[in-house]
Enzyme design. Structure first.
Site, mmCIF file in Angstrom:
data_model
loop_
_atom_site.group_PDB
_atom_site.id
_atom_site.type_symbol
_atom_site.label_atom_id
_atom_site.label_comp_id
_atom_site.label_asym_id
_atom_site.label_seq_id
_atom_site.Cartn_x
_atom_site.Cartn_y
_atom_site.Cartn_z
ATOM 1 N N THR A 127 0.633 -11.990 -1.692
ATOM 2 C CA THR A 127 0.585 -11.384 -3.023
ATOM 3 C C THR A 127 1.959 -11.120 -3.638
ATOM 4 O OG1 THR A 127 -0.020 -9.335 -4.168
ATOM 5 C CG2 THR A 127 0.326 -9.154 -1.813
ATOM 6 N N GLU A 129 2.632 -8.512 -4.980
ATOM 7 C CA GLU A 129 2.939 -7.105 -4.703
ATOM 8 C C GLU A 129 4.070 -6.979 -3.670
ATOM 9 O OE1 GLU A 129 1.484 -4.010 -5.997
ATOM 10 O OE2 GLU A 129 1.059 -5.469 -7.544
ATOM 11 N N TYR A 151 -0.746 -0.921 0.348
ATOM 12 C CA TYR A 151 -1.325 -2.276 0.317
ATOM 13 C C TYR A 151 -0.221 -3.328 0.491
ATOM 14 C CZ TYR A 151 -3.112 -6.564 -1.966
ATOM 15 O OH TYR A 151 -3.446 -7.861 -2.277
ATOM 16 N N LYS A 155 0.419 -6.083 3.391
ATOM 17 C CA LYS A 155 0.473 -7.533 3.097
ATOM 18 C C LYS A 155 1.785 -8.144 3.588
ATOM 19 C CE LYS A 155 -3.324 -8.925 0.861
ATOM 20 N NZ LYS A 155 -4.189 -10.046 1.267
ATOM 21 N N HIS A 181 -4.535 -12.699 -10.646
ATOM 22 C CA HIS A 181 -5.432 -13.678 -11.270
ATOM 23 C C HIS A 181 -6.789 -13.025 -11.457
ATOM 24 C CE1 HIS A 181 -4.997 -14.293 -6.956
ATOM 25 N NE2 HIS A 181 -6.311 -14.507 -6.923
HETATM 26 P P1 NAP Z 1 -11.809 -8.879 -3.821
HETATM 27 O O1 NAP Z 1 -12.611 -9.356 -4.984
HETATM 28 O O2 NAP Z 1 -11.507 -7.426 -3.690
HETATM 29 O O3 NAP Z 1 -12.551 -9.383 -2.499
HETATM 30 C C1 NAP Z 1 -12.188 -8.902 -1.226
HETATM 31 C C2 NAP Z 1 -13.103 -9.513 -0.202
HETATM 32 O O4 NAP Z 1 -12.720 -9.037 1.102
HETATM 33 C C3 NAP Z 1 -14.592 -9.135 -0.381
HETATM 34 O O5 NAP Z 1 -15.371 -10.250 -0.048
HETATM 35 C C4 NAP Z 1 -14.776 -8.036 0.647
HETATM 36 O O6 NAP Z 1 -16.097 -7.924 1.110
HETATM 37 C C5 NAP Z 1 -13.896 -8.577 1.763
HETATM 38 N N1 NAP Z 1 -13.534 -7.563 2.754
HETATM 39 C C6 NAP Z 1 -12.972 -6.347 2.540
HETATM 40 N N2 NAP Z 1 -12.798 -5.710 3.695
HETATM 41 C C7 NAP Z 1 -13.269 -6.522 4.674
HETATM 42 C C8 NAP Z 1 -13.364 -6.427 6.093
HETATM 43 N N3 NAP Z 1 -12.974 -5.340 6.740
HETATM 44 N N4 NAP Z 1 -13.901 -7.466 6.774
HETATM 45 C C9 NAP Z 1 -14.346 -8.566 6.129
HETATM 46 N N5 NAP Z 1 -14.292 -8.712 4.792
HETATM 47 C C10 NAP Z 1 -13.747 -7.703 4.076
HETATM 48 O O7 NAP Z 1 -10.396 -9.630 -3.780
HETATM 49 P P2 NAP Z 1 -9.916 -10.968 -4.554
HETATM 50 O O8 NAP Z 1 -9.379 -10.575 -5.880
HETATM 51 O O9 NAP Z 1 -10.941 -12.003 -4.424
HETATM 52 O O10 NAP Z 1 -8.641 -11.356 -3.667
HETATM 53 C C11 NAP Z 1 -8.769 -12.189 -2.514
HETATM 54 C C12 NAP Z 1 -7.546 -12.007 -1.621
HETATM 55 O O11 NAP Z 1 -6.363 -12.324 -2.341
HETATM 56 C C13 NAP Z 1 -7.338 -10.592 -1.112
HETATM 57 O O12 NAP Z 1 -6.781 -10.696 0.172
HETATM 58 C C14 NAP Z 1 -6.322 -9.995 -2.069
HETATM 59 O O13 NAP Z 1 -5.596 -8.968 -1.435
HETATM 60 C C15 NAP Z 1 -5.470 -11.211 -2.347
HETATM 61 N N6 NAP Z 1 -4.801 -11.259 -3.649
HETATM 62 C C16 NAP Z 1 -5.519 -11.097 -4.805
HETATM 63 C C17 NAP Z 1 -4.875 -11.230 -6.017
HETATM 64 C C18 NAP Z 1 -5.635 -11.105 -7.328
HETATM 65 O O14 NAP Z 1 -4.958 -10.952 -8.365
HETATM 66 N N7 NAP Z 1 -6.951 -11.218 -7.326
HETATM 67 C C19 NAP Z 1 -3.501 -11.552 -6.056
HETATM 68 C C20 NAP Z 1 -2.820 -11.729 -4.845
HETATM 69 C C21 NAP Z 1 -3.478 -11.597 -3.652
HETATM 70 P P3 NAP Z 1 -17.183 -6.934 0.426
HETATM 71 O O15 NAP Z 1 -17.784 -7.748 -0.710
HETATM 72 O O16 NAP Z 1 -18.108 -6.660 1.533
HETATM 73 O O17 NAP Z 1 -16.430 -5.734 -0.072
HETATM 74 O O1 F7E Z 2 -3.272 -3.034 -11.979
HETATM 75 C C1 F7E Z 2 -1.801 -0.729 -14.417
HETATM 76 C C2 F7E Z 2 -1.522 -0.486 -12.936
HETATM 77 O O2 F7E Z 2 -5.230 -2.651 -10.489
HETATM 78 C C3 F7E Z 2 -2.382 -3.764 -12.779
HETATM 79 C C4 F7E Z 2 -4.848 -6.823 -6.938
HETATM 80 O O3 F7E Z 2 -5.660 -7.957 -7.063
HETATM 81 O O4 F7E Z 2 -3.056 -7.839 -8.173
HETATM 82 C C5 F7E Z 2 -3.930 -6.730 -8.140
HETATM 83 O O5 F7E Z 2 -3.196 -5.513 -8.040
HETATM 84 C C6 F7E Z 2 -1.421 -2.826 -13.489
HETATM 85 C C7 F7E Z 2 -0.782 -1.769 -12.587
HETATM 86 O O6 F7E Z 2 -3.881 -4.784 -10.300
HETATM 87 C C8 F7E Z 2 -4.808 1.155 -15.200
HETATM 88 O O7 F7E Z 2 -0.743 0.697 -12.767
HETATM 89 C C9 F7E Z 2 -2.836 0.857 -16.070
HETATM 90 O O8 F7E Z 2 0.592 -1.625 -12.895
HETATM 91 O O9 F7E Z 2 -5.344 -4.485 -12.216
HETATM 92 P P1 F7E Z 2 -4.545 -3.712 -11.251
HETATM 93 P P2 F7E Z 2 -2.630 -4.740 -9.317
HETATM 94 O O10 F7E Z 2 -2.307 -3.372 -8.875
HETATM 95 O O11 F7E Z 2 -1.539 -5.524 -9.963
HETATM 96 C C10 F7E Z 2 -2.185 -7.975 -7.024
HETATM 97 C C11 F7E Z 2 -1.354 -9.210 -7.205
HETATM 98 C C12 F7E Z 2 -2.930 -7.905 -5.743
HETATM 99 O O12 F7E Z 2 -2.508 -8.490 -4.742
HETATM 100 C C13 F7E Z 2 -4.029 -6.907 -5.643
HETATM 101 O O13 F7E Z 2 -4.917 -7.260 -4.587
HETATM 102 O O14 F7E Z 2 -2.156 -2.112 -14.476
HETATM 103 N N1 F7E Z 2 -2.896 0.089 -14.950
HETATM 104 N N2 F7E Z 2 -3.987 1.526 -16.242
HETATM 105 C C14 F7E Z 2 -4.113 0.238 -14.384
HETATM 106 N N3 F7E Z 2 -4.679 -0.326 -13.296
HETATM 107 C C15 F7E Z 2 -5.960 0.015 -12.991
HETATM 108 N N4 F7E Z 2 -6.557 -0.564 -11.919
HETATM 109 N N5 F7E Z 2 -6.666 0.939 -13.746
HETATM 110 C C16 F7E Z 2 -6.140 1.526 -14.857
HETATM 111 O O15 F7E Z 2 -6.770 2.324 -15.527
#
Ligand code: NAP
Ligand code: F7E
Length: 362
Positions: A127, A129, A151, A155, A181
């Site tokens: 990520t 992050e 988090y 990671k 994304h």
């Molecule tokens: P998500 O929608 O939150 O999905 C997380 C998945 O992990 C769900 O299927 C969840 O299952 C499963 N999970 C959670 N804890 C688990 C455990 N203990 N054992 C087995 N499965 C478990 O996340 P996403 O947005 O698809 O992201 C996918 C991956 O990319 C994650 O690793 C995230 O950290 C990483 N990532 C995401 C972003 C982004 O912007 N989306 C960016 C960078 C990296 P349940 O349905 O049972 O909860």
């Molecule tokens: O926050 C600000 C918040 O929770 C984005 C995960 O998929 O992407 C995701 O993490 C920004 C932050 O995503 C609210 O403070 C303002 O600066 O949508 P978010 P995230 O924290 O960037 C990364 C790449 C991952 O790896 C993670 O798994 O938006 N923000 N107001 C808020 N955020 C939330 N959630 N809620 C608010 O009300």
């Protein structure tokens, strides 16, 4: 027929990746957590497909991982499972570390124990992050890491243990350093989906106000469907390497709100600063967005902007396939339809207390 295991198959990315791999002719094995109720909304349309199989397993339980990997003997594993919410990681740091950090080690060790270290390729969902309190803008594969939440620290362990296993055991394991994304399948407490759902509900008279945290936070937002393609490309590369996946375009949370509300038919005007900033509906003068300290984080990452040059040149991936404007449109159009069929009164948050009670805590 190639066999792939996806952990986190019920999540946003897991569901899109499963679709992509099925299309490519893979036999896809998803790992799901056992729970007393089924929550498989994102993959319901795939169940019954002969190329799609589900197995129970948990990233905090190595026995379950070893038994699924031993049975499937996959060619590729995509490790997407995580407690993926950054703000939640401040509330449950120990659990987050167990899944997000040690969970990666469990997958790598399970592959070794099953005698698949030389044949099974592993993708790790890393990520942006990791760049956290950024030391360089934009961020690329050579930018130093500075994780800034429980988090992100977890990671970072995942990233380094993958690199360690690649060098120590010559395993084909790589990390995709993915920037944010989003999609119509995004979890409802991430900021983009929280905004598109609220814009739709406010436009349809089903919600009064949206409460947010830091409106000035900057993100490089892409479309999840485009990003899962890159996960696959990373494992098809000649050599195991890590890649930054991003669009190279940056916007603020405030800009996301403006565009989303515009798509829902509301023109916004922001006035005030910091905690006193408010978003007004220009047509009615009503306040529709307020800032609340409940959505601020102890440490926040505020300037993410990725440089996808390496993925573009070495993998042939197109970071501009879906623009920011198209992404917001896809999400709002989806949520306008979803909200239209919600029962009247099902979701009306009139004040912050009610909003928090309704479970949109983060
Ligand atoms: P998500 O929608 O939150 O999905 C997380 C998945 O992990 C769900 O299927 C969840 O299952 C499963 N999970 C959670 N804890 C688990 C455990 N203990 N054992 C087995 N499965 C478990 O996340 P996403 O947005 O698809 O992201 C996918 C991956 O990319 C994650 O690793 C995230 O950290 C990483 N990532 C995401 C972003 C982004 O912007 N989306 C960016 C960078 C990296 P349940 O349905 O049972 O909860
Ligand atoms: O926050 C600000 C918040 O929770 C984005 C995960 O998929 O992407 C995701 O993490 C920004 C932050 O995503 C609210 O403070 C303002 O600066 O949508 P978010 P995230 O924290 O960037 C990364 C790449 C991952 O790896 C993670 O798994 O938006 N923000 N107001 C808020 N955020 C939330 N959630 N809620 C608010 O009300």
């Amino acid at each position: 027929m190639k066999k792939a295991i996806i952990t986190g198959v019920t999540g946003q990315d897991g569901s899109y990746l499963a679709e992509l791999l099925i299309e490519k002719g893979y036999d896809v094995h998803g790992i799901i957590r056992r729970s007393s109720v089924d929550y498989r909304e994102r993959i319901a349309h795939l169940e019954g497909n002969p190329q799609f199989h589900l197995h129970y397993g948990d990233l905090i339980d190595s026995t379950s991982l070893i038994s699924v990997i031993a049975m499937v003997r996959p060619d590729e594993i995509y490790n997407l499972a995580a407690q993926s919410h950054v703000q939640v990681s401040f509330d449950v740091p120990e659990y987050t570390a167990d899944v997000v950090a040690t969970g990666v080690l469990r997958v790598l060790e399970a592959v070794r124990m099953c005698g698949l270290a030389d044949t099974c390729k592993i993708y790790q969902a890393s990520t942006s992050e990791l760049y956290g309190k950024v030391e360089e803008v934009p961020q690329s594969e050579t930018t130093p890491f500075h994780p800034y939440s429980p988090y992100a620290v977890a990671k970072q362990y995942g990233f380094w243990i993958v690199k360690e296993y690649r060098e120590a055991y010559n395993m084909f394991c790589c990390s995709g350093i993915l920037f944010n994304h989003e999609s119509e399948r995004r979890g409802e407490t991430f900021v983009t989906r929280k905004i598109t759902l609220a814009a739709a509900r406010i436009a349809q008279g089903k919600q009064e106000k949206l409460y947010l945290g830091n409106l000035s936070s900057l993100r490089d937002w892409g479309y999840a469907k485009d990003y899962v393609e890159c996960m696959w490309l990373i494992l098809q590369n000649d050599k195991p390497e890590d890649f930054v996946i991003a669009t190279g375009v940056q916007h603020s949370v405030r800009e996301f709100c403006q565009l989303a509300f515009h798509e829902a038919g509301i023109e916004l005007e922001f006035k005030g600063e910091g905690m006193d900033e408010k978003g007004y509906d220009k047509a009615t003068g009503k306040v529709v967005i307020e800032v609340s300290p409940d959505f601020y984080r102890p440490t926040d990452v505020v300037n993410l902007w990725g440089d996808p040059t390496k993925a573009k040149t070495e993998l042939g991936w197109n970071p501009a396939k879906t623009s920011f404007e198209e992404l917001v449109k896809i999400m709002v159009q989806h949520d306008m339809k979803k909200v239209a069929v919600e029962r009247a009164g099902e979701y009306v948050a009139c004040n912050l207390e009610e909003y928090l009670e309704k479970g949109v805590v983060k």
